[in-house]
Design a protein around this motif. Structure first.
Motif, PDB file in Angstrom:
ATOM      1  N   ALA A 126       0.838  -1.202   0.000  1.00 26.95           N
ATOM      2  CA  ALA A 126       0.000   0.000   0.000  1.00 26.95           C
ATOM      3  C   ALA A 126       0.874   1.253   0.000  1.00 26.95           C
ATOM      4  O   ALA A 126       1.772   1.399   0.833  1.00 26.95           O
ATOM      5  CB  ALA A 126      -0.914   0.002   1.223  1.00 26.95           C
ATOM      6  N   VAL A 127       0.612   2.136  -0.949  1.00 24.49           N
ATOM      7  CA  VAL A 127       1.299   3.420  -1.021  1.00 24.49           C
ATOM      8  C   VAL A 127       0.259   4.508  -0.771  1.00 24.49           C
ATOM      9  O   VAL A 127      -0.791   4.529  -1.419  1.00 24.49           O
ATOM     10  CB  VAL A 127       1.948   3.627  -2.398  1.00 24.49           C
ATOM     11  N   PRO A 128       0.488   5.411   0.170  1.00 22.48           N
ATOM     12  CA  PRO A 128      -0.507   6.443   0.469  1.00 22.48           C
ATOM     13  C   PRO A 128      -0.666   7.417  -0.695  1.00 22.48           C
ATOM     14  O   PRO A 128       0.193   7.472  -1.589  1.00 22.48           O
ATOM     15  CB  PRO A 128       0.083   7.142   1.699  1.00 22.48           C
ATOM     16  N   VAL A 145      10.032  -0.795  -4.800  1.00 21.12           N
ATOM     17  CA  VAL A 145       9.420  -1.017  -6.120  1.00 21.12           C
ATOM     18  C   VAL A 145       8.058  -0.334  -6.197  1.00 21.12           C
ATOM     19  O   VAL A 145       7.752   0.376  -7.168  1.00 21.12           O
ATOM     20  CB  VAL A 145       9.279  -2.523  -6.407  1.00 21.12           C
ATOM     21  N   ALA A 146       7.234  -0.536  -5.189  1.00 20.77           N
ATOM     22  CA  ALA A 146       5.880   0.020  -5.202  1.00 20.77           C
ATOM     23  C   ALA A 146       5.894   1.540  -5.259  1.00 20.77           C
ATOM     24  O   ALA A 146       5.133   2.164  -6.024  1.00 20.77           O
ATOM     25  CB  ALA A 146       5.109  -0.460  -3.974  1.00 20.77           C
ATOM     26  N   VAL A 147       6.766   2.158  -4.467  1.00 25.05           N
ATOM     27  CA  VAL A 147       6.827   3.621  -4.456  1.00 25.05           C
ATOM     28  C   VAL A 147       7.421   4.134  -5.766  1.00 25.05           C
ATOM     29  O   VAL A 147       6.949   5.137  -6.321  1.00 25.05           O
ATOM     30  CB  VAL A 147       7.629   4.126  -3.242  1.00 25.05           C
ATOM     31  N   ALA A 148       8.426   3.459  -6.285  1.00 21.92           N
ATOM     32  CA  ALA A 148       9.009   3.871  -7.563  1.00 21.92           C
ATOM     33  C   ALA A 148       7.965   3.825  -8.675  1.00 21.92           C
ATOM     34  O   ALA A 148       7.917   4.723  -9.535  1.00 21.92           O
ATOM     35  CB  ALA A 148      10.202   2.991  -7.909  1.00 21.92           C
ATOM     36  N   GLU A 149       7.133   2.802  -8.682  1.00 17.92           N
ATOM     37  CA  GLU A 149       6.073   2.711  -9.684  1.00 17.92           C
ATOM     38  C   GLU A 149       5.086   3.869  -9.540  1.00 17.92           C
ATOM     39  O   GLU A 149       4.619   4.428 -10.546  1.00 17.92           O
ATOM     40  CB  GLU A 149       5.365   1.372  -9.561  1.00 17.92           C
ATOM     41  N   ALA A 150       4.769   4.236  -8.302  1.00 18.19           N
ATOM     42  CA  ALA A 150       3.858   5.358  -8.081  1.00 18.19           C
ATOM     43  C   ALA A 150       4.473   6.667  -8.560  1.00 18.19           C
ATOM     44  O   ALA A 150       3.793   7.503  -9.169  1.00 18.19           O
ATOM     45  CB  ALA A 150       3.498   5.450  -6.595  1.00 18.19           C
ATOM     46  N   ASP A 154       3.493   9.597 -11.920  1.00 17.12           N
ATOM     47  CA  ASP A 154       3.160  10.998 -11.666  1.00 17.12           C
ATOM     48  C   ASP A 154       4.436  11.828 -11.715  1.00 17.12           C
ATOM     49  O   ASP A 154       5.195  11.885 -10.749  1.00 17.12           O
ATOM     50  CB  ASP A 154       2.482  11.148 -10.295  1.00 17.12           C
ATOM     51  N   ARG A 155       4.684  12.479 -12.827  1.00 19.30           N
ATOM     52  CA  ARG A 155       5.915  13.234 -13.020  1.00 19.30           C
ATOM     53  C   ARG A 155       5.961  14.523 -12.211  1.00 19.30           C
ATOM     54  O   ARG A 155       6.987  15.221 -12.202  1.00 19.30           O
ATOM     55  CB  ARG A 155       6.098  13.544 -14.512  1.00 19.30           C
ATOM     56  N   ALA A 156       4.888  14.871 -11.518  1.00 20.82           N
ATOM     57  CA  ALA A 156       4.919  16.037 -10.642  1.00 20.82           C
ATOM     58  C   ALA A 156       5.675  15.741  -9.348  1.00 20.82           C
ATOM     59  O   ALA A 156       6.047  16.657  -8.610  1.00 20.82           O
ATOM     60  CB  ALA A 156       3.495  16.485 -10.303  1.00 20.82           C
ATOM     61  N   LEU A 157       5.919  14.461  -9.086  1.00 18.75           N
ATOM     62  CA  LEU A 157       6.606  14.060  -7.862  1.00 18.75           C
ATOM     63  C   LEU A 157       8.121  14.062  -8.061  1.00 18.75           C
ATOM     64  O   LEU A 157       8.605  13.878  -9.175  1.00 18.75           O
ATOM     65  CB  LEU A 157       6.141  12.663  -7.435  1.00 18.75           C
ATOM     66  N   SER A 158       8.863  14.250  -6.978  1.00 22.95           N
ATOM     67  CA  SER A 158      10.326  14.291  -7.039  1.00 22.95           C
ATOM     68  C   SER A 158      10.914  13.242  -6.103  1.00 22.95           C
ATOM     69  O   SER A 158      10.898  13.409  -4.879  1.00 22.95           O
ATOM     70  CB  SER A 158      10.856  15.677  -6.653  1.00 22.95           C
ATOM     71  N   VAL A 163      11.728  11.253  -0.918  1.00 26.43           N
ATOM     72  CA  VAL A 163      11.890   9.870  -0.467  1.00 26.43           C
ATOM     73  C   VAL A 163      13.183   9.687   0.321  1.00 26.43           C
ATOM     74  O   VAL A 163      14.254  10.125  -0.108  1.00 26.43           O
ATOM     75  CB  VAL A 163      11.887   8.916  -1.681  1.00 26.43           C
ATOM     76  N   LEU A 164      13.063   9.029   1.467  1.00 23.57           N
ATOM     77  CA  LEU A 164      14.207   8.579   2.255  1.00 23.57           C
ATOM     78  C   LEU A 164      14.112   7.063   2.364  1.00 23.57           C
ATOM     79  O   LEU A 164      13.102   6.531   2.818  1.00 23.57           O
ATOM     80  CB  LEU A 164      14.176   9.202   3.654  1.00 23.57           C
ATOM     81  N   VAL A 165      15.153   6.354   1.930  1.00 24.76           N
ATOM     82  CA  VAL A 165      15.172   4.896   1.984  1.00 24.76           C
ATOM     83  C   VAL A 165      16.093   4.441   3.110  1.00 24.76           C
ATOM     84  O   VAL A 165      17.232   4.901   3.218  1.00 24.76           O
ATOM     85  CB  VAL A 165      15.649   4.290   0.651  1.00 24.76           C
ATOM     86  N   VAL A 166      15.572   3.531   3.937  1.00 24.72           N
ATOM     87  CA  VAL A 166      16.362   2.931   5.020  1.00 24.72           C
ATOM     88  C   VAL A 166      16.627   1.481   4.638  1.00 24.72           C
ATOM     89  O   VAL A 166      15.693   0.687   4.483  1.00 24.72           O
ATOM     90  CB  VAL A 166      15.617   2.985   6.367  1.00 24.72           C
TER      91      VAL A 166
END
Length: 233
Positions: A126-128, A145-150, A154-158, A163-166
């Motif tokens: 689930a991605v909010p 993977v899920a967040v990258a697909e989201a 949407d090219r308005a996102l950066s 994004v912070l990956v742990v």
């Protein structure tokens, strides 16, 4: 790094990194890493250097900008190296035959290819709802993977700014790094290891707050814990 890397680990790293190099070439008006023109330039320069040297030079060049996507030191946590050194003396590299094959085979890089090469298993995560102001912390390969697909949708996102990956697992770290390349991000993925307090990790990485965590079942326990804490849960 806790011990010597296997041939399988090194091979997966190189295969994924080469996909990233193809993605970088696709972003430019003229390909400079692959193809006949690149081969001609290399032949004029190479001297006694071989295909494996050429591949490592390409990775070294890209690692300066994109970090974990092309840097074994960042992915596998090599100890005692300068921050901008991607290999170090213990890196065994790859054999000339494999390097030549990787340099000459045609490839249209995609997120799906990278995920397959790195052995990450996608799952429904689930991605909010996302806006350009949403700040996310991610833990787990499937979550990346899920967040990258989201973000791809949407090219308005950066990716770089939101994004912070742990992650500590090398494949997850390289996947996170390559996501920035594949998404056409302006800079490398913000990536931290799950060590130290949550607050100590987020603020130096440039995140004063994080709105939500996206955590998948394959996340390392420590990374998941840090992600939930950073999101206030």
């Amino acid at each position: 790094m806790t011990g010597p890397l296997s041939l399988e680990q090194r091979s997966a790293f190189y295969r994924a990194a080469v996909l990233g190099l193809h993605a970088l070439d696709a972003r430019e008006s003229t390909a400079r890493r692959f193809g006949p023109d690149a081969q001609t330039r290399w032949t004029q320069f190479a001297g006694a250097l071989g295909a494996a040297d050429r591949l490592d030079i390409l990775l070294r060049d890209a690692a300066g900008t994109w970090g974990a996507a092309f840097s074994p030191a960042v992915c596998f946590d090599f100890f005692g190296l300068a921050e901008d050194e991607p290999f170090g003396p213990d890196w065994e590299g790859i054999d000339a035959v494999t390097a030549k094959r990787l340099l000459t085979e045609k490839n249209d890089a995609s997120l799906e290819q990278v995920v397959s090469v790195l052995g990450v298993k996608p799952e429904r995560v689930a991605v909010p709802p996302l806006t350009p102001s949403t700040k996310l912390v991610i833990a787990g390969g499937a979550a990346i993977v899920a967040v990258a697909e989201a973000f791809a949708a949407d090219r308005a996102l950066s990716w770089t700014d939101q994004v912070l990956v742990v992650a500590a697992t090398p494949a997850f770290r390289q996947l996170a790094g390559l996501a920035a390349v594949l998404l056409g991000a302006r800079a490398r993925t913000v990536l931290v290891r799950p060590s130290g307090s949550a607050a100590d990790l987020a603020r130096p990485a440039g995140f004063a707050h994080l709105d939500a965590a996206v955590v998948s079942a394959d996340a390392e326990a420590e990374a998941a814990e840090v992600a939930w804490k950073l999101s206030g849960k």
